[in-house]
Design a protein around this motif. Structure first.
Motif, PDB file in Angstrom:
ATOM      1  N   GLY A 117      31.486  54.412  34.455  1.00 55.15           N
ATOM      2  CA  GLY A 117      30.692  53.226  34.187  1.00 55.15           C
ATOM      3  C   GLY A 117      31.385  51.909  34.455  1.00 55.15           C
ATOM      4  O   GLY A 117      30.765  50.853  34.386  1.00 55.15           O
ATOM      5  N   LYS A 118      32.687  51.945  34.750  1.00 48.64           N
ATOM      6  CA  LYS A 118      33.400  50.708  35.067  1.00 48.64           C
ATOM      7  C   LYS A 118      33.697  50.689  36.566  1.00 48.64           C
ATOM      8  O   LYS A 118      34.127  51.698  37.133  1.00 48.64           O
ATOM      9  N   ILE A 119      33.482  49.525  37.179  1.00 51.74           N
ATOM     10  CA  ILE A 119      33.636  49.402  38.632  1.00 51.74           C
ATOM     11  C   ILE A 119      35.026  48.864  38.966  1.00 51.74           C
ATOM     12  O   ILE A 119      35.484  47.888  38.377  1.00 51.74           O
ATOM     13  N   TYR A 120      35.662  49.519  39.939  1.00 54.39           N
ATOM     14  CA  TYR A 120      36.973  49.102  40.446  1.00 54.39           C
ATOM     15  C   TYR A 120      36.885  48.926  41.962  1.00 54.39           C
ATOM     16  O   TYR A 120      36.008  49.520  42.612  1.00 54.39           O
ATOM     17  N   ALA A 121      37.811  48.159  42.512  1.00 55.83           N
ATOM     18  CA  ALA A 121      37.847  47.972  43.965  1.00 55.83           C
ATOM     19  C   ALA A 121      39.285  48.168  44.437  1.00 55.83           C
ATOM     20  O   ALA A 121      40.223  47.573  43.909  1.00 55.83           O
ATOM     21  N   ILE A 122      39.451  49.019  45.431  1.00 53.46           N
ATOM     22  CA  ILE A 122      40.771  49.368  45.945  1.00 53.46           C
ATOM     23  C   ILE A 122      40.711  49.324  47.467  1.00 53.46           C
ATOM     24  O   ILE A 122      39.646  49.579  48.057  1.00 53.46           O
ATOM     25  N   GLY A 162      36.715  41.552  56.902  1.00 56.11           N
ATOM     26  CA  GLY A 162      37.493  42.368  57.840  1.00 56.11           C
ATOM     27  C   GLY A 162      38.314  43.461  57.185  1.00 56.11           C
ATOM     28  O   GLY A 162      39.008  44.210  57.866  1.00 56.11           O
ATOM     29  N   LYS A 163      38.244  43.540  55.861  1.00 59.05           N
ATOM     30  CA  LYS A 163      39.002  44.587  55.154  1.00 59.05           C
ATOM     31  C   LYS A 163      38.062  45.678  54.677  1.00 59.05           C
ATOM     32  O   LYS A 163      36.898  45.402  54.344  1.00 59.05           O
ATOM     33  N   LYS A 164      38.579  46.902  54.635  1.00 58.34           N
ATOM     34  CA  LYS A 164      37.800  48.012  54.089  1.00 58.34           C
ATOM     35  C   LYS A 164      38.118  48.116  52.605  1.00 58.34           C
ATOM     36  O   LYS A 164      39.257  48.397  52.225  1.00 58.34           O
ATOM     37  N   ILE A 165      37.112  47.866  51.782  1.00 62.99           N
ATOM     38  CA  ILE A 165      37.297  47.888  50.335  1.00 62.99           C
ATOM     39  C   ILE A 165      36.452  49.020  49.764  1.00 62.99           C
ATOM     40  O   ILE A 165      35.249  49.098  50.004  1.00 62.99           O
ATOM     41  N   LEU A 166      37.121  49.863  49.011  1.00 56.12           N
ATOM     42  CA  LEU A 166      36.432  50.995  48.402  1.00 56.12           C
ATOM     43  C   LEU A 166      36.077  50.628  46.964  1.00 56.12           C
ATOM     44  O   LEU A 166      36.957  50.305  46.162  1.00 56.12           O
ATOM     45  N   VAL A 167      34.783  50.627  46.685  1.00 57.42           N
ATOM     46  CA  VAL A 167      34.304  50.312  45.338  1.00 57.42           C
ATOM     47  C   VAL A 167      34.018  51.642  44.639  1.00 57.42           C
ATOM     48  O   VAL A 167      33.333  52.503  45.181  1.00 57.42           O
ATOM     49  N   VAL A 168      34.607  51.794  43.456  1.00 57.90           N
ATOM     50  CA  VAL A 168      34.563  53.082  42.764  1.00 57.90           C
ATOM     51  C   VAL A 168      34.064  52.873  41.339  1.00 57.90           C
ATOM     52  O   VAL A 168      34.508  51.952  40.653  1.00 57.90           O
ATOM     53  N   ASN A 169      33.170  53.732  40.911  1.00 63.23           N
ATOM     54  CA  ASN A 169      32.682  53.677  39.535  1.00 63.23           C
ATOM     55  C   ASN A 169      33.338  54.810  38.747  1.00 63.23           C
ATOM     56  O   ASN A 169      33.095  55.987  38.995  1.00 63.23           O
ATOM     57  N   VAL A 173      26.446  52.205  43.396  1.00 64.12           N
ATOM     58  CA  VAL A 173      27.681  52.882  43.016  1.00 64.12           C
ATOM     59  C   VAL A 173      27.568  53.398  41.574  1.00 64.12           C
ATOM     60  O   VAL A 173      28.170  52.843  40.656  1.00 64.12           O
ATOM     61  N   PRO A 174      26.803  54.454  41.365  1.00 64.46           N
ATOM     62  CA  PRO A 174      26.685  55.014  40.004  1.00 64.46           C
ATOM     63  C   PRO A 174      27.990  55.693  39.571  1.00 64.46           C
ATOM     64  O   PRO A 174      28.884  55.911  40.399  1.00 64.46           O
ATOM     65  N   PRO A 175      28.117  56.051  38.290  1.00 60.39           N
ATOM     66  CA  PRO A 175      29.355  56.678  37.806  1.00 60.39           C
ATOM     67  C   PRO A 175      29.753  57.898  38.633  1.00 60.39           C
ATOM     68  O   PRO A 175      28.910  58.717  39.001  1.00 60.39           O
ATOM     69  N   GLY A 176      31.048  57.973  38.961  1.00 55.64           N
ATOM     70  CA  GLY A 176      31.578  59.110  39.721  1.00 55.64           C
ATOM     71  C   GLY A 176      31.418  58.967  41.227  1.00 55.64           C
ATOM     72  O   GLY A 176      31.789  59.867  41.979  1.00 55.64           O
ATOM     73  N   VAL A 177      30.894  57.815  41.646  1.00 57.44           N
ATOM     74  CA  VAL A 177      30.614  57.603  43.076  1.00 57.44           C
ATOM     75  C   VAL A 177      31.524  56.499  43.606  1.00 57.44           C
ATOM     76  O   VAL A 177      31.920  55.595  42.880  1.00 57.44           O
ATOM     77  N   MET A 178      31.850  56.589  44.895  1.00 55.51           N
ATOM     78  CA  MET A 178      32.596  55.526  45.557  1.00 55.51           C
ATOM     79  C   MET A 178      31.872  55.157  46.845  1.00 55.51           C
ATOM     80  O   MET A 178      31.207  55.985  47.455  1.00 55.51           O
ATOM     81  N   LYS A 179      31.996  53.895  47.222  1.00 53.79           N
ATOM     82  CA  LYS A 179      31.303  53.417  48.419  1.00 53.79           C
ATOM     83  C   LYS A 179      32.196  52.407  49.121  1.00 53.79           C
ATOM     84  O   LYS A 179      32.797  51.552  48.486  1.00 53.79           O
ATOM     85  N   LEU A 180      32.244  52.527  50.447  1.00 49.65           N
ATOM     86  CA  LEU A 180      33.094  51.645  51.249  1.00 49.65           C
ATOM     87  C   LEU A 180      32.306  50.414  51.691  1.00 49.65           C
ATOM     88  O   LEU A 180      31.179  50.540  52.171  1.00 49.65           O
TER      89      LEU A 180
END
Ligand code: FES
Length: 109
Positions: free
Chosen positions: A34-39, A24-31, A12-19
């Motif tokens: 340079g900082k990683i978030y999860a939604i 059992g939950k779909k978590i989207l990890v977003v950079n 998950v490099p900067p500007g990228v998101m990955k599911l």
């Protein structure tokens, strides 16, 4: 609460998101810069797949009806548009993220 490893930072490099599927939950990890978030990866409106949406900075736009969420806070910054009408939708759930070495760990309640 438990920390669960979902992947590696190089996925998950900067500007990228990955599911990721976590408990059992779909978590989207977003950079974001340079900082990683999860939604939560499922739109609070009618279940659109946010991983197929558009990411601009910290704002993700749902591909279904265009609701926009701040991935750093989960806030619904603008609601869905349908038939030229703008509606409101709930904020998204966000999850704590811990980076340990190369590992991305999500804090699951
Ligand atoms: S399902 Fe996301 S805006 Fe409608």
């Amino acid at each position: 609460m438990s920390l669960i490893e979902v992947g590696k930072t190089n996925q998950v490099p900067p500007g990228v998101m990955k599911l990721f599927q976590v408990e059992g939950k779909k978590i989207l990890v977003v950079n974001v810069e340079g900082k990683i978030y999860a939604i939560n990866g499922v739109c609070t409106h009618l279940g659109g797949d946010l991983s197929k949406g558009q990411l601009e900075g910290k704002i993700i736009t749902c591909p279904k009806h265009g609701a926009r969420f701040d991935v750093t806070t989960g806030e619904s910054v603008s609601g869905p548009k349908m038939a030229f009408l703008q509606f409101k939708t709930k904020n998204e759930t966000i999850y704590g993220v811990k980076i340990e070495g190369e590992s991305i760990k999500i804090d699951m309640p």
